[in-house]
Design a protein around this motif. Structure first.
Motif, mmCIF file in Angstrom:
data_model
loop_
_atom_site.group_PDB
_atom_site.id
_atom_site.type_symbol
_atom_site.label_atom_id
_atom_site.label_comp_id
_atom_site.label_asym_id
_atom_site.label_seq_id
_atom_site.Cartn_x
_atom_site.Cartn_y
_atom_site.Cartn_z
ATOM 1 N N ALA A 1 0.832 -1.210 0.000
ATOM 2 C CA ALA A 1 0.000 0.000 0.000
ATOM 3 C C ALA A 1 0.861 1.253 0.000
ATOM 4 C CB ALA A 1 -0.935 -0.014 1.206
ATOM 5 N N LEU B 1 -4.608 2.560 -1.538
ATOM 6 C CA LEU B 1 -4.971 1.471 -0.642
ATOM 7 C C LEU B 1 -4.578 1.712 0.807
ATOM 8 C CD1 LEU B 1 -4.094 -1.413 -3.093
ATOM 9 C CD2 LEU B 1 -6.384 -0.767 -2.307
ATOM 10 N N THR C 1 -9.214 -0.241 1.739
ATOM 11 C CA THR C 1 -7.767 -0.184 1.945
ATOM 12 C C THR C 1 -7.182 -1.590 2.073
ATOM 13 O OG1 THR C 1 -7.874 -0.152 4.367
ATOM 14 C CG2 THR C 1 -8.028 1.990 3.229
ATOM 15 N N ALA C 2 -5.859 -1.619 2.220
ATOM 16 C CA ALA C 2 -5.160 -2.878 2.457
ATOM 17 C C ALA C 2 -5.662 -3.566 3.724
ATOM 18 C CB ALA C 2 -3.654 -2.626 2.560
#
Length: 216
Positions: free
Chosen positions: A74, A82, A154-155
């Protein structure tokens, strides 16, 4: 050889790293390894002394552990969006719940599956406390918004989502509506679908690990 490499086996947590790589969208090379043979070879032990997957190599940088791989990618590819930007208050829950899933959730779920949870009178000695406390905290994390960081995928959602998805599939995580609703928002993402297809296809090219036989 590509600048970005994943060392993988489709019957492992490397599926998490594959999903993350597909979300990132950068080109990468896959090195498939078998349990007990190439995964324990001298060449691979030079990459990861544990002889386990996943691992990635990005240029000269090696990263192991699925949560660390998600966080690293990310930041290495910020254009993928991310991770919340540095200084954004959402960075707190982003780290908090990703590593909560990598620590207490992983430990509690594995412990329960193996019948090795800490007894209640010794729960304070375990990092996860009790299985029930972990599930309640995890439910709160995925119930506060569309994703872990509100409206931004997101991650953290890759890692938390993978843990919940597997738990629901194999019965190691409670089938609570909050978990089912959260995973339903993730499983049809194009990157998740691509990653699953790639790993399913890779199954034909790896050996199935031999399971230990019970003692007579």
């Amino acid at each position: 050889m590509a600048d970005l490499i994943i060392y993988s086996n489709p019957m492992s947590r490397a599926r998490i790293a594959r999903w993350m790589l597909e979300e990132v969208g950068a080109p990468y090379e896959t090195v498939l390894l078998d349990y007990g043979t190439t995964m324990k070879s001298a060449d691979y032990l030079a990459v990861n002394p544990m002889g386990k997957v996943p691992a990635i190599k990005h240029g000269d940088t090696v990263v192991t552990e699925a949560a660390a791989i998600c966080a690293y990618l990310a930041d290495a590819f910020p254009e993928a969006g991310l991770a919340p930007p540095h200084g954004d208050p959402r960075r707190g829950p982003y780290y908090r719940w990703m590593f909560f899933a990598a620590g207490p959730v992983e430990s509690a779920v594995t412990g329960k599956a193996l019948g090795l949870l800490a007894p209640r009178d010794k729960a304070m000695m375990a990092g996860y406390g009790t299985f029930e406390d972990v599930m309640d905290a995890l439910e709160g994390a995925v119930s506060s918004g569309t994703y872990i960081c509100g409206d931004q995928f997101t991650a953290a959602d890759v890692y938390v989502g993978a843990q919940i998805g597997w738990g629901l599939q194999f019965g190691t995580i409670d089938k609570r509506p909050a978990f089912e609703d959260y995973f339903a928002r993730l499983r049809d993402r194009p990157a998740a679908v691509r990653a699953n297809q790639l790993d399913d296809e890779a199954m034909a090219h790896v050996q199935r690990p031999q399971m230990a036989q019970p003692a007579e």
